[in-house]
Write a protein that holds these residues in place. Structure first.
Motif, PDB file in Angstrom:
ATOM      1  N   ASN A  31       0.844  -1.172  -0.054  1.00 35.12           N
ATOM      2  CA  ASN A  31      -0.089   0.070   0.141  1.00 35.12           C
ATOM      3  C   ASN A  31       1.027   1.361   0.204  1.00 35.12           C
ATOM      4  N   ILE A  32       0.848   1.812  -1.135  1.00 36.24           N
ATOM      5  CA  ILE A  32       1.841   3.216  -1.211  1.00 36.24           C
ATOM      6  C   ILE A  32       1.396   4.287  -0.076  1.00 36.24           C
ATOM      7  N   LEU A  33       0.110   4.399   0.092  1.00 35.47           N
ATOM      8  CA  LEU A  33      -0.335   5.364   1.066  1.00 35.47           C
ATOM      9  C   LEU A  33       0.426   5.259   2.390  1.00 35.47           C
ATOM     10  N   SER A  34       0.263   3.993   3.078  1.00 39.83           N
ATOM     11  CA  SER A  34       0.817   3.658   4.156  1.00 39.83           C
ATOM     12  C   SER A  34       2.404   3.746   4.144  1.00 39.83           C
ATOM     13  N   ASP A  35       2.883   3.160   2.905  1.00 36.11           N
ATOM     14  CA  ASP A  35       4.475   3.495   2.946  1.00 36.11           C
ATOM     15  C   ASP A  35       4.962   4.781   3.166  1.00 36.11           C
ATOM     16  N   VAL A  36       4.006   5.746   2.427  1.00 36.81           N
ATOM     17  CA  VAL A  36       4.509   7.227   2.436  1.00 36.81           C
ATOM     18  C   VAL A  36       4.539   7.695   3.756  1.00 36.81           C
ATOM     19  N   ILE A  37       3.342   7.333   4.588  1.00 36.42           N
ATOM     20  CA  ILE A  37       3.628   7.859   6.172  1.00 36.42           C
ATOM     21  C   ILE A  37       4.530   6.894   6.950  1.00 36.42           C
ATOM     22  N   LEU A  38       5.327   5.993   6.414  1.00 34.13           N
ATOM     23  CA  LEU A  38       6.244   5.356   6.958  1.00 34.13           C
ATOM     24  C   LEU A  38       5.741   4.238   8.049  1.00 34.13           C
ATOM     25  N   SER A  39       4.610   3.737   7.410  1.00 37.18           N
ATOM     26  CA  SER A  39       4.092   2.370   8.299  1.00 37.18           C
ATOM     27  C   SER A  39       4.009   1.194   7.071  1.00 37.18           C
ATOM     28  N   PRO A  40       4.944   0.747   6.859  1.00 37.09           N
ATOM     29  CA  PRO A  40       5.265  -0.280   5.727  1.00 37.09           C
ATOM     30  C   PRO A  40       4.016  -1.438   5.739  1.00 37.09           C
ATOM     31  N   SER A  41       3.502  -1.695   4.474  1.00 39.22           N
ATOM     32  CA  SER A  41       2.649  -2.734   4.477  1.00 39.22           C
ATOM     33  C   SER A  41       3.185  -3.805   3.357  1.00 39.22           C
ATOM     34  N   GLU A  55      -7.454 -12.038   0.636  1.00 40.31           N
ATOM     35  CA  GLU A  55      -6.164 -11.173   0.921  1.00 40.31           C
ATOM     36  C   GLU A  55      -5.934 -11.144   2.353  1.00 40.31           C
ATOM     37  N   LEU A  56      -4.633 -11.097   2.709  1.00 43.82           N
ATOM     38  CA  LEU A  56      -4.195 -10.908   4.265  1.00 43.82           C
ATOM     39  C   LEU A  56      -2.979  -9.843   3.917  1.00 43.82           C
ATOM     40  N   THR A  57      -3.321  -8.716   4.613  1.00 38.45           N
ATOM     41  CA  THR A  57      -2.437  -7.464   4.541  1.00 38.45           C
ATOM     42  C   THR A  57      -1.923  -7.427   6.061  1.00 38.45           C
ATOM     43  N   GLY A  58      -0.701  -7.086   6.239  1.00 39.75           N
ATOM     44  CA  GLY A  58      -0.092  -6.699   7.501  1.00 39.75           C
ATOM     45  C   GLY A  58       0.680  -5.248   7.341  1.00 39.75           C
ATOM     46  N   GLN A  59       0.646  -4.516   8.471  1.00 41.16           N
ATOM     47  CA  GLN A  59       1.357  -3.358   8.586  1.00 41.16           C
ATOM     48  C   GLN A  59       2.001  -2.982   9.885  1.00 41.16           C
ATOM     49  N   ILE A  60       3.107  -2.464  10.010  1.00 44.39           N
ATOM     50  CA  ILE A  60       3.606  -2.031  10.902  1.00 44.39           C
ATOM     51  C   ILE A  60       4.403  -0.814  11.001  1.00 44.39           C
ATOM     52  N   ASN A  61       4.527  -0.278  12.110  1.00 45.41           N
ATOM     53  CA  ASN A  61       5.190   1.096  12.434  1.00 45.41           C
ATOM     54  C   ASN A  61       6.071   0.923  13.828  1.00 45.41           C
ATOM     55  N   ALA A  62       7.183   0.617  13.915  1.00 42.28           N
ATOM     56  CA  ALA A  62       7.991   0.351  15.141  1.00 42.28           C
ATOM     57  C   ALA A  62       8.819   1.352  15.691  1.00 42.28           C
ATOM     58  N   TRP A  63       8.390   2.527  15.246  1.00 43.88           N
ATOM     59  CA  TRP A  63       9.587   3.661  15.722  1.00 43.88           C
ATOM     60  C   TRP A  63       8.805   4.962  16.015  1.00 43.88           C
ATOM     61  N   THR A  64       9.734   5.754  16.691  1.00 38.12           N
ATOM     62  CA  THR A  64       9.159   7.151  16.846  1.00 38.12           C
ATOM     63  C   THR A  64      10.048   8.095  16.107  1.00 38.12           C
ATOM     64  N   ILE A  65       9.015   9.081  15.359  1.00 39.22           N
ATOM     65  CA  ILE A  65       9.924   9.964  14.265  1.00 39.22           C
ATOM     66  C   ILE A  65       9.750  11.233  15.141  1.00 39.22           C
ATOM     67  N   ALA A 188      -6.398   2.470   0.424  1.00 41.47           N
ATOM     68  CA  ALA A 188      -5.272   1.825  -0.226  1.00 41.47           C
ATOM     69  C   ALA A 188      -4.976   2.229  -1.596  1.00 41.47           C
ATOM     70  N   ILE A 189      -3.871   2.547  -2.097  1.00 38.59           N
ATOM     71  CA  ILE A 189      -3.338   2.527  -3.519  1.00 38.59           C
ATOM     72  C   ILE A 189      -2.287   1.474  -3.327  1.00 38.59           C
ATOM     73  N   ASN A 190      -2.594   0.368  -3.946  1.00 43.75           N
ATOM     74  CA  ASN A 190      -1.862  -0.833  -3.881  1.00 43.75           C
ATOM     75  C   ASN A 190      -1.058  -0.935  -5.251  1.00 43.75           C
ATOM     76  N   LEU A 191       0.430  -1.145  -5.011  1.00 48.03           N
ATOM     77  CA  LEU A 191       1.108  -1.558  -6.270  1.00 48.03           C
ATOM     78  C   LEU A 191       1.294  -3.029  -6.230  1.00 48.03           C
ATOM     79  N   ILE A 192       1.068  -3.780  -7.279  1.00 46.34           N
ATOM     80  CA  ILE A 192       0.853  -5.320  -7.356  1.00 46.34           C
ATOM     81  C   ILE A 192       1.528  -5.986  -8.182  1.00 46.34           C
ATOM     82  N   TYR A 193       2.050  -7.136  -7.919  1.00 41.67           N
ATOM     83  CA  TYR A 193       2.626  -8.059  -8.684  1.00 41.67           C
ATOM     84  C   TYR A 193       1.920  -9.280  -8.733  1.00 41.67           C
TER      85      TYR A 193
END
Length: 195
Positions: A31-41, A55-65, A188-193
């Motif tokens: 998900n490019i939207l979550s990747d941009v806000i530093l919550s990689p998916s 579909e199964l999607t996971g997302q994480i943000n484990a840091w303080t900015i 979501a705006i997903n880039l898909i392979y």
């Protein structure tokens, strides 16, 4: 050098092989939207039937900015029905979601559909959440393997959390709080392979 070129040629041929007439069976996405806000998916989607996928999607943000605490993880499975063919065109979905969070020092004045996010300016909320929703999306085929997909979902999320005085201190001021949220549960705006 020749060995490296040979390995690269093999990898390119493996990625490019396949029967064009065969329908896609699976996809990986981000998900490019979550990747941009530093919550990689990362997401994985598999075919179940002619017009059904899971579909199964996971997302994480484990840091303080910049001392903003926006830590969380999320798992979100979804069943999808495709109106034309899977991985292409319009679809609707039903999803559930769950995870944990630790939010604080997020300066804002946002009040949205009964939820007061401005409390996160001076407090830190730490807890878990779970919910469900429905979604609509559309997938555009870019070429034989690549797609771009847009999706929006709405639903309900129940949160259970403790409240701390500030983002960086550990003094708990309230325990066992809960909140019911109604509103967007997926964007979501997903880039898909596909393969």
């Amino acid at each position: 050098m020749k060995l490296k070129l040979f390995i690269v040629a093999i990898l390119i041929s493996l990625l490019g092989t396949g029967n064009d007439a065969k329908a896609q069976e699976a996809a990986v996405k981000t998900n490019i939207l979550s990747d941009v806000i530093l919550s990689p998916s990362i997401g994985v989607e598999v075919a179940l039937a002619d017009k059904w996928t899971a579909e199964l999607t996971g997302q994480i943000n484990a840091w303080t900015i910049n001392e903003h605490n926006w830590k969380h993880w999320l798992l979100q499975p979804e069943a999808r029905y495709w109106f034309c063919q899977r991985f292409s065109g319009h679809f609707v979905g039903a999803h559930i979601l769950g995870g944990q969070y630790n939010f604080g020092n997020l300066h804002n004045n946002i009040k949205f559909l009964g939820t007061d996010f401005s409390k996160l300016t001076d407090e830190r909320h730490q807890g878990w959440y779970g919910g469900a929703g429905i979604a609509y999306g559309y997938s555009w085929i870019l070429d034989r393997r690549w797609n771009v997909e847009a999706e929006i979902g709405i639903g309900w999320v129940y949160t259970h959390y403790d409240v701390y005085r500030c983002a960086n201190c550990g003094k708990k001021i309230r325990s066992n709080q809960h909140h019911n949220y109604f509103g967007p549960t997926k964007a979501a705006i997903n880039l898909i392979y596909t393969f």
